[in-house]
Motif scaffolding. Sequence first.
Motif, mmCIF file in Angstrom:
data_model
loop_
_atom_site.group_PDB
_atom_site.id
_atom_site.type_symbol
_atom_site.label_atom_id
_atom_site.label_comp_id
_atom_site.label_asym_id
_atom_site.label_seq_id
_atom_site.Cartn_x
_atom_site.Cartn_y
_atom_site.Cartn_z
ATOM 1 N N LEU A 139 0.824 -1.205 0.000
ATOM 2 C CA LEU A 139 0.000 0.000 0.000
ATOM 3 C C LEU A 139 0.859 1.257 0.000
ATOM 4 O O LEU A 139 0.569 2.231 -0.698
ATOM 5 C CB LEU A 139 -0.932 -0.007 1.212
ATOM 6 N N ASN A 140 1.910 1.243 0.788
ATOM 7 C CA ASN A 140 2.800 2.409 0.837
ATOM 8 C C ASN A 140 3.468 2.641 -0.515
ATOM 9 O O ASN A 140 3.602 3.790 -0.966
ATOM 10 C CB ASN A 140 3.853 2.216 1.928
ATOM 11 N N ASP A 141 3.895 1.558 -1.152
ATOM 12 C CA ASP A 141 4.501 1.707 -2.472
ATOM 13 C C ASP A 141 3.498 2.282 -3.476
ATOM 14 O O ASP A 141 3.838 3.151 -4.294
ATOM 15 C CB ASP A 141 5.016 0.353 -2.957
ATOM 16 N N ALA A 142 2.239 1.798 -3.401
ATOM 17 C CA ALA A 142 1.222 2.310 -4.316
ATOM 18 C C ALA A 142 0.926 3.782 -4.053
ATOM 19 O O ALA A 142 0.791 4.585 -4.984
ATOM 20 C CB ALA A 142 -0.058 1.480 -4.191
ATOM 21 N N GLN A 143 0.830 4.142 -2.770
ATOM 22 C CA GLN A 143 0.577 5.541 -2.441
ATOM 23 C C GLN A 143 1.731 6.437 -2.887
ATOM 24 O O GLN A 143 1.520 7.533 -3.416
ATOM 25 C CB GLN A 143 0.343 5.688 -0.933
#
Length: 703
Positions: free
Chosen positions: A192-196
């Motif tokens: 999720l952090n990578d996507a954000q």
Amino acid sequence: MSVALPPLAVAAPPSLADQLQGLGRRWRILLLSTLLAPALAGLLLALSPSHYEATGILLYDPEAARLPGANAAGPATELNQDAVMASQSAIVLALPAAAAIATRLHLDQLPEFNPALRKRIFPLSLLPAPAAPDAATLAQTVQTHLAVSVQPGARVIAVRFSARSPDLAAAGANLAMQLYLDQGRDVAFQALNDAQSWLEAHSAQVQQQLDETETQLAKARAGAGVVAATQGSTLTGETASRLAASLVEAQAALAMARARLDAATEAGGDAAAANAAVAPNLLPLRTQQAQLASQVKSLASEYGPAYPALVTARAQLSAVTAQIDAEAGREMQAARADVAADEAQVRTLQAALAHIRIASQTEDEESAPVRALEQRAEAGRDMLRAMTLQAGQLAQDASLTRPEARILSMAAVPARPESKHYAMVLSAATVLGLCLGVLLAGLRDTLDRSLRSGNEVRAALGVSCHGLLPVAARPEERAITAPLSLYCEQLRGIRTGLGLGEPGRQILAVTAARPAEGKTTLCVSLARMLAASGLRVLAIDGDVRCPGFGRVFGLEERPGLAELLRGTAQLPDALGRDKLTSLSLLCAGGERASALDLFLSPALPALLAALREHYDIILLDVPPAFALAEARVLCRMADLTLLCIRWGSTPRRLAREALNLLREAGADVAGTALTRVNPAAHARSFYADAEFYAPRYGGYVTK
């Protein structure tokens, strides 16, 4: 002169029955291996430390972890589910997880996981001390204590950890499950952090591109004269739109005016129709005209032309008609004027619209870059809105993400150690010991190249075995003291098999392949048995270099065969007498150095010929065939030769080579005899000739 040797029999490959009999002969090896293997296994199990195993239960349920509104995956096949569960098991057993367990539980400080801390006993203490394991080796050791199993068709994962301490077993299983959950949560948050991060960076890039596009669009609009406040059209386009609308209205008005004028014109002489078409507002006058006309007609039918009311009515009718005609004329002129005005307006608007369209085409070509920039700007705004919406959804996912698995049951501290499976291990050890015993017994039987039965003698050497002489106490005297013994029965079997005393079978040479085979004992025993039966028997000790008769009969000082052949003694002086029987004895004598020369001299054949006249049977105790050449000379001069083979000791190749040497020397080897047979072992050997050693024959022979 060369002597043709009879071909030796070729031994057939052993059958299954022969192999089983060979195992039976080695039953001690079989029994020892079968008992020793489970005994050692039981001892190792008893000495091995106890292990405790703790089990925790995980439930892998990705459906419960999915957010509301998220797209559900299609139905998973059983194969896909098995592959997913196998991957989850691999995650639990991964080296990083094992290394984390070793670090958090300080397993490097336990002898169970660190060989360098274990106590070493003699003789292991003499070996170099093992080094402490590195992180990778320790993690691999932890993996051997960690086990994961998945129930078929279910999403339940059982995590097991074994250790010598029950508390450590429970702690290891629980920590493995917690590390698995943490790893899944960390992976989800990281994704999720990578996507954000990607969305934020890409949104900034899109916003920058949109700003640049807006700036370019404003400059392009200013240069092309685009009015952004209306609908993004140019000034010429706006004017053309208004002119087109005005032209449509003017054309509609012209059409209406022409329609009224055409209707009045087509009415012709019908004034009422023309008036109605041109001036529809004259309807009240026409109504009044119709009423007056009706009144005039009515009055005219009743009264004369001078009737006052009729005159008045006609005057009113004429006035109304004149008024209608005047008004209709004005309306006709107005209609024609309206048509002319509308036609002029239409022509003016058409000319203006044609002019403005030519100008609009030029402006459209100039405003094409503006439209392209507007489309690019609109696409950028749409992308930015979509990315903003997705970033908001990801932020919600990050706050609501739940792990795909959960712990159904924590691992409890085991109360009892793990079963060592004594029954299974001992059973397996017994089977293994039996197999090993069969292998060792078969190997021992295969490697045993000695001769143990008459069948083996016949198969290996191609000659008959006339007797198996058992081991007995004082065998030289047993022929006299125990005539019904098994030993004497075997001696009688040798006599019968050789046909001693028959024509051409008067002199028997008894030899062996090597010393200590029992040839002297057999020769003495056979001679005493024959003498006891009433025959004239002479036993000659032909082993000049290693004589034995003097020791057995106490005739060491008497001259013997060597002195007779040399001519230094006479036969009556050299002959001796057995104390137990009528057996005559001729010792070897003392001439050992030149024994072969004496045996090759003409004196030996002459002596034997003279002795044939006085004795029924003459027995020669001959040296071993491999030891001296005298053996082959004496055997060649004898009528028959008996080869002694020590039971279970003499190698087959040695016996075969001795037989070849005797036959090459011209000796007539009439058979063999197995000496020093172990009666008890031979009785259990399953050989056919072991039958006579069985207890059932106790009524026929004695020990």
